[in-house]
Design a protein around this motif. Structure first.
Motif, short mmCIF file in Angstrom:
data_model
loop_
_atom_site.label_atom_id
_atom_site.label_comp_id
_atom_site.label_asym_id
_atom_site.label_seq_id
_atom_site.Cartn_x
_atom_site.Cartn_y
_atom_site.Cartn_z
N ALA A 1 0.88 -1.18 0.00
CA ALA A 1 0.00 0.00 0.00
C ALA A 1 0.91 1.22 0.00
O ALA A 1 2.10 1.12 0.31
N GLY A 2 0.38 2.36 -0.35
CA GLY A 2 1.13 3.61 -0.25
C GLY A 2 2.31 3.68 -1.19
O GLY A 2 2.24 3.26 -2.35
N ASP B 1 11.28 13.20 3.52
CA ASP B 1 11.62 11.86 4.05
C ASP B 1 11.99 10.86 2.95
O ASP B 1 11.28 9.87 2.71
N ASP C 1 -2.29 7.34 12.82
CA ASP C 1 -1.58 8.31 11.97
C ASP C 1 -0.40 7.65 11.26
O ASP C 1 -0.06 8.02 10.14
P1 TMP Z 1 4.34 5.07 2.85
O1 TMP Z 1 3.55 4.01 2.15
O2 TMP Z 1 3.86 6.46 2.57
O3 TMP Z 1 5.82 4.92 2.63
O4 TMP Z 1 4.11 4.86 4.41
C1 TMP Z 1 4.25 3.61 5.02
C2 TMP Z 1 3.69 3.66 6.42
O5 TMP Z 1 4.49 4.46 7.26
C3 TMP Z 1 2.29 4.25 6.50
O6 TMP Z 1 1.56 3.54 7.50
C4 TMP Z 1 2.50 5.67 6.91
C5 TMP Z 1 3.77 5.60 7.72
N1 TMP Z 1 4.66 6.75 7.58
C6 TMP Z 1 4.50 7.82 8.42
O7 TMP Z 1 3.62 7.81 9.29
N2 TMP Z 1 5.35 8.88 8.28
C7 TMP Z 1 6.36 8.91 7.36
O8 TMP Z 1 7.10 9.91 7.31
C8 TMP Z 1 6.51 7.78 6.50
C9 TMP Z 1 7.62 7.75 5.46
C10 TMP Z 1 5.65 6.74 6.64
#
Ligand code: TMP
Length: 235
Positions: free
Chosen positions: A98-99, A129, A196
């Motif tokens: 996902a994501g 990031d 979150d």
């Molecule tokens: P992503 O699919 O956007 O890389 O995120 C993967 C998981 O990590 C998702 O549950 C959201 C979390 N995440 C954050 O909360 N903050 C961040 O800076 C990143 C890179 C991911």
């Protein structure tokens, strides 16, 4: 515990010093942001929910031997934690695609991964990031080789523990992000563990119960945060 001056304000939390130099207070805000701050808003009661859910998760992890910065929940919005020297590396563990991994690798959302995938991201808002690997961490001295081993081992162990915890509540843990820091020579899990920073889907229907509802305007954001809160804290 006396709250003193504000040390730092992030997108969803404020950190205050206390009368004990080893301890700080995390204050959880209702402010929500996504896409590196491009989308901003408020999720009613998010601060209270994330504080309660994170407190429960930290207590659960501590009870199973995972060392965290958690000391105690102080009230609805505040948590007392050990002061950390934050390692600027975000550890993401994924069980289902996902994501960002879908975009990066052209995967279909919902693809079940045969083994968890662990990724590192450089904790740096102005840069959004970016994803990094162990060579970057080594060359730029963001963590020692021993700390990198710990980040990987502990990330995968915490994944097992959280996956089991949520499965019992009929929630599938899709992925999540962890942050670690140093405290008196030990590496401790820091930050928060809440909807979150995790993707959480209803086990049967795949309905999203996390910040993706806010990111992608899926509606019922507060309701789903409340549902996670009740499943985690009231059962
Ligand atoms: P992503 O699919 O956007 O890389 O995120 C993967 C998981 O990590 C998702 O549950 C959201 C979390 N995440 C954050 O909360 N903050 C961040 O800076 C990143 C890179 C991911």
């Amino acid at each position: 515990m006396e709250r003193r001056e504000q040390l730092y304000e992030g997108k969803s939390k404020i950190i205050y010093s206390t009368d004990d130099p080893d301890l700080v207070i995390q204050y959880f805000k209702d402010d929500a942001s996504a896409f590196n701050g491009v989308k901003k808003g408020t999720i009613v009661d998010k601060g209270g929910i994330n504080n309660a859910v994170s407190s429960k998760m930290f207590q659960y992890l501590e009870s199973l031997g995972a060392k965290t910065h958690f000391v105690r929940q102080l009230n609805d919005r505040e948590m007392l934690v050990k002061r950390l020297d934050i390692i600027p590396v975000e550890v993401v563990v994924r069980n289902v695609a996902a994501g960002s991994i879908c975009k990066r690798l052209g995967l279909e959302e919902g693809l079940s991964l045969p083994k968890p995938i662990l990724e590192f991201f450089y904790k740096n808002d102005p840069l959004g990031d970016p994803m990094i690997n162990e060579c970057h961490i080594d060359v730029f001295n963001w963590a020692t080789a021993d700390e990198v081993v710990q980040l990987k081992e502990r990330g995968l162990k915490i994944n097992q523990l959280l996956f089991d915890f949520y499965k019992k509540r009929n929630i599938r843990l899709i992925d999540f992000k962890l942050e670690f820091g140093r405290h008196k020579g030990e590496v401790l899990l820091g930050d928060e563990i809440s909807p979150d920073g995790c993707r959480l889907w209803n086990w049967d229907t795949n309905e999203k119960m996390d910040k993706d509802r806010f990111r992608f305007n899926l509606g019922s954001v507060e309701e789903k945060y409340q549902e996670v809160y009740h499943l985690v804290c009231k059962e």
